[in-house]
Design a protein around this motif. Structure first.
Motif, PDB file in Angstrom:
ATOM      1  N   UNK A  55      18.321   4.792  14.205  1.00 42.47           N
ATOM      2  CA  UNK A  55      17.113   5.593  13.989  1.00 42.47           C
ATOM      3  C   UNK A  55      16.296   5.720  15.273  1.00 42.47           C
ATOM      4  N   UNK A  56      15.569   6.814  15.329  1.00 39.80           N
ATOM      5  CA  UNK A  56      14.605   7.030  16.403  1.00 39.80           C
ATOM      6  C   UNK A  56      13.273   7.236  15.704  1.00 39.80           C
ATOM      7  N   UNK A  57      12.404   6.249  15.818  1.00 38.89           N
ATOM      8  CA  UNK A  57      11.220   6.260  14.979  1.00 38.89           C
ATOM      9  C   UNK A  57      11.593   5.844  13.570  1.00 38.89           C
ATOM     10  N   UNK A  58      10.660   6.010  12.681  1.00 40.38           N
ATOM     11  CA  UNK A  58      10.945   5.633  11.305  1.00 40.38           C
ATOM     12  C   UNK A  58      11.039   4.138  11.121  1.00 40.38           C
ATOM     13  N   UNK A  59      11.581   3.745  10.001  1.00 45.19           N
ATOM     14  CA  UNK A  59      11.703   2.324   9.682  1.00 45.19           C
ATOM     15  C   UNK A  59      11.774   2.142   8.174  1.00 45.19           C
ATOM     16  N   UNK A  60      11.920   0.903   7.805  1.00 45.91           N
ATOM     17  CA  UNK A  60      11.974   0.591   6.371  1.00 45.91           C
ATOM     18  C   UNK A  60      10.541   0.412   5.871  1.00 45.91           C
ATOM     19  N   UNK A  61      10.123   1.311   5.031  1.00 42.18           N
ATOM     20  CA  UNK A  61       8.743   1.274   4.534  1.00 42.18           C
ATOM     21  C   UNK A  61       8.576   0.202   3.463  1.00 42.18           C
ATOM     22  N   UNK A  62       9.469   0.218   2.489  1.00 43.33           N
ATOM     23  CA  UNK A  62       9.467  -0.808   1.442  1.00 43.33           C
ATOM     24  C   UNK A  62      10.855  -1.413   1.390  1.00 43.33           C
ATOM     25  N   UNK A  63      10.936  -2.664   1.744  1.00 43.78           N
ATOM     26  CA  UNK A  63      12.240  -3.296   1.867  1.00 43.78           C
ATOM     27  C   UNK A  63      12.728  -3.827   0.509  1.00 43.78           C
ATOM     28  N   UNK A  64      14.007  -4.065   0.429  1.00 41.26           N
ATOM     29  CA  UNK A  64      14.566  -4.662  -0.772  1.00 41.26           C
ATOM     30  C   UNK A  64      14.377  -6.167  -0.760  1.00 41.26           C
ATOM     31  N   UNK A  65      14.158  -6.738  -1.906  1.00 44.43           N
ATOM     32  CA  UNK A  65      14.049  -8.194  -2.064  1.00 44.43           C
ATOM     33  C   UNK A  65      15.121  -8.620  -3.059  1.00 44.43           C
ATOM     34  N   UNK A  66      16.004  -9.478  -2.618  1.00 43.22           N
ATOM     35  CA  UNK A  66      17.129  -9.883  -3.459  1.00 43.22           C
ATOM     36  C   UNK A  66      16.677 -10.311  -4.850  1.00 43.22           C
ATOM     37  N   UNK A  67      17.379  -9.819  -5.848  1.00 45.34           N
ATOM     38  CA  UNK A  67      17.153 -10.157  -7.268  1.00 45.34           C
ATOM     39  C   UNK A  67      15.856  -9.591  -7.830  1.00 45.34           C
ATOM     40  N   UNK A  86      13.623  -5.908  -8.707  1.00 49.29           N
ATOM     41  CA  UNK A  86      13.933  -4.516  -9.019  1.00 49.29           C
ATOM     42  C   UNK A  86      14.125  -3.684  -7.756  1.00 49.29           C
ATOM     43  N   UNK A  87      15.087  -2.800  -7.819  1.00 48.84           N
ATOM     44  CA  UNK A  87      15.420  -1.977  -6.658  1.00 48.84           C
ATOM     45  C   UNK A  87      14.380  -0.879  -6.508  1.00 48.84           C
ATOM     46  N   UNK A  88      13.594  -0.944  -5.434  1.00 52.91           N
ATOM     47  CA  UNK A  88      12.565   0.067  -5.168  1.00 52.91           C
ATOM     48  C   UNK A  88      12.378   0.120  -3.653  1.00 52.91           C
ATOM     49  N   UNK A  89      13.285   0.823  -3.008  1.00 46.03           N
ATOM     50  CA  UNK A  89      13.325   0.826  -1.547  1.00 46.03           C
ATOM     51  C   UNK A  89      12.836   2.174  -1.023  1.00 46.03           C
ATOM     52  N   UNK A  90      12.081   2.104   0.053  1.00 43.08           N
ATOM     53  CA  UNK A  90      11.594   3.330   0.689  1.00 43.08           C
ATOM     54  C   UNK A  90      11.913   3.254   2.178  1.00 43.08           C
ATOM     55  N   UNK A  91      12.563   4.310   2.677  1.00 43.49           N
ATOM     56  CA  UNK A  91      13.039   4.294   4.063  1.00 43.49           C
ATOM     57  C   UNK A  91      12.614   5.592   4.756  1.00 43.49           C
ATOM     58  N   UNK A  92      12.112   5.448   5.976  1.00 41.11           N
ATOM     59  CA  UNK A  92      11.844   6.605   6.833  1.00 41.11           C
ATOM     60  C   UNK A  92      12.953   6.665   7.873  1.00 41.11           C
ATOM     61  N   UNK A  93      13.795   7.671   7.755  1.00 41.32           N
ATOM     62  CA  UNK A  93      14.956   7.743   8.648  1.00 41.32           C
ATOM     63  C   UNK A  93      14.572   8.165  10.071  1.00 41.32           C
ATOM     64  N   UNK A  94      13.327   8.586  10.269  1.00 40.32           N
ATOM     65  CA  UNK A  94      12.873   8.939  11.615  1.00 40.32           C
ATOM     66  C   UNK A  94      13.362  10.315  12.030  1.00 40.32           C
ATOM     67  N   UNK A  95      13.517  10.450  13.317  1.00 38.63           N
ATOM     68  CA  UNK A  95      13.894  11.750  13.883  1.00 38.63           C
ATOM     69  C   UNK A  95      15.390  12.030  13.654  1.00 38.63           C
TER      70      UNK A  95
END
Lengths: 223, 234
Positions: B57-69, B71-80
């Motif tokens: 990635x260029x810029x961006x990042x993981x906005x809301x990361x996953x936590x093992x075990x 509920x799955x609720x992940x948010x990712x900014x893929x950037x440029x």
């Protein structure tokens, strides 16, 4: 002719009463020991009489025991009353609960223990020369004896898997002071039969079992 | 003779009835019965298998990361995702954890919306997707063969190439991009995952979900990708 009929009937009645006295004379009796209770169940229930003069007829529905039930354990306490004018023993036989799928609920998945042996009332007999003995391994509350087995499955200090044929779980001396042929509300002892089932990733299905508790003449111990 | 005179015969019958009644009313029993039953319903669940890995990635990042075990609720900014990002792919790897007491089906539905208006905007076909190596390990996890309906890591050379006519990079393998999941589509299926162990056992089936975009001369704008995983026990 009428006198002959009367005499014949009288003999029959005397014989009948004598036989009845022989078979039913407050020798040994098992009944409800109070209202059964259930905790930790989802869609489960337990029915039985709270009257200690009524027969022991209890129906337990553990309810949902897949991980849909997020409680740590489902626990059922069934009070049972005993009466006798002689040493006794209580045995249990089980039928059912023979799932071919090893991942389904098995007899060893149902914890079973005996606790809280106590006088039912003033007419209960307290013997000083012998004690009431809960037979191994059943002297525990299975809700507090859980552990994880080598395969990751919950196991108990004692379970229905420890029943083989007619299994004696309790023995002891005379239970009742009087010799009353009729069930009284205070003339014996009670104990709690405790059953537990921990929700797990069991294979789906419905499992059932029937337990028959029987009181009979036990080892001849002094009172 | 009185209507209800008591003759010896009648007296005898009365005595017999009373005797039988008395015996039957003794109310004693040497046996008692406890019947029991329990129900096990089909159970499936999907949770996060752990932290997200974002690479290229260029810029961006993981906005809301996953936590093992959890509920799955992940948010990712893929950037440029334009040519200013010189990496060959921007890849997000999202670990999934599945558990069940029955055969399961993992399906997925995805929507891709872009602010662009031309054919050069980022579309569902431009977002590579695949499920990686499936792992059934740990105490209480049932061994079993799962069926991966995707083609795995979409960045593998075998799973995509530049279109010789349009010049656009395309994910060409079976179910290797999100256009294959515009409606609910099976991504993974298999037999029972868990043996009879309590829910507190944290093990399960884990599999990484790969999402990849190759930076290209896409039309300017912003793009939102929404993916919903659903596990069922048919």
């Amino acid at each position: 002719m009428q006198l002959r009929l009367f005499t014949f009937s009288f003999v029959i009645v005397v014989s009948f009463l004598a036989a009845a006295q022989t078979t039913s004379a407050q020798a040994l009796d098992i009944s409800s020991g109070g209202l059964p209770t259930i905790t930790g169940a989802v869609s489960g229930s337990v029915t039985g009489s709270g009257n200690v003069r009524n027969d022991l007829v209890v129906t337990i529905n553990f309810g949902e025991v897949s991980p849909l039930n997020t409680n740590s354990i489902v626990k059922v306490v069934v009070p049972i009353a005993l009466r006798s004018n002689q040493p006794y023993q209580v045995s249990v036989t089980m039928s059912g609960l023979s799932n071919a799928n090893a991942q389904a609920v098995q007899a060893s998945d149902v914890g079973f223990g005996v606790q809280n042996l106590q006088l039912l009332g003033g007419a209960g007999k307290v013997c000083t020369q012998s004690t009431h003995i809960v037979q191994a391994p059943f002297n525990n509350d299975p809700a507090f004896s859980t552990s994880i087995g080598a395969n990751g499955r919950v196991q108990y200090a004692s379970s229905l898997g420890n029943l083989s044929g007619s299994t004696v779980i309790l023995t002891g001396p005379q239970l009742s002071k009087n010799n009353n042929n009729n069930r009284q509300g205070s003339d014996g002892w009670t104990f709690d039969a405790i059953f537990t089932l921990t929700p797990q990733f069991f294979a789906p299905g419905v499992s059932s079992a029937t337990l028959i508790f029987t009181i009979s003449a036990g080892p001849n111990v002094p009172c | 003779m009185p209507l209800y005179s008591i003759t010896p015969v009648r007296l005898s019958l009365l005595i017999i009835l009373l005797a039988v009644g008395a015996v039957s009313c003794l109310g004693q029993s040497t046996t008692g019965t406890v019947t029991m039953s329990a129900t096990v319903s089909k159970f499936v669940e999907i949770n996060s298998g752990g932290a997200v890995t974002l690479t290229g990635n260029s810029g961006g990042g993981v906005t809301t990361d996953g936590v093992a075990n959890s509920p799955l609720a992940v948010s990712i900014n893929l950037g440029e995702l334009g040519p200013s990002n010189t990496n060959s792919f921007v890849t997000a790897q999202v670990p999934l954890k599945l558990r069940s007491n029955a055969a399961y089906v993992l399906s997925m539905v995805a929507t891709v919306t872009s602010s662009g208006t031309t054919a050069s905007r980022i579309g569902a076909a431009d977002v590579g997707f695949g499920l990686g190596t499936i792992s059934r390990t740990g105490l209480g996890v049932n061994a079993g063969a799962d069926t991966n309906a995707t083609s795995g890591d979409p960045t593998l050379a075998a799973n995509g190439s530049v279109n010789g006519t349009t010049g656009r990079y395309e994910f060409t393998a079976v179910r290797s991009n999100l256009s294959a999941f515009s409606s609910s589509t099976t991504a993974l299926s298999g037999p029972i995952i868990m043996n009879a162990v309590p829910r507190s056992n944290a093990n399960g089936l884990t599999v990484p979900a790969f999402f990849a975009v190759k930076p290209q001369f896409f039309e300017n704008g912003t793009t939102t990708i929404s993916v919903t995983f659903t596990v069922t026990a048919p």
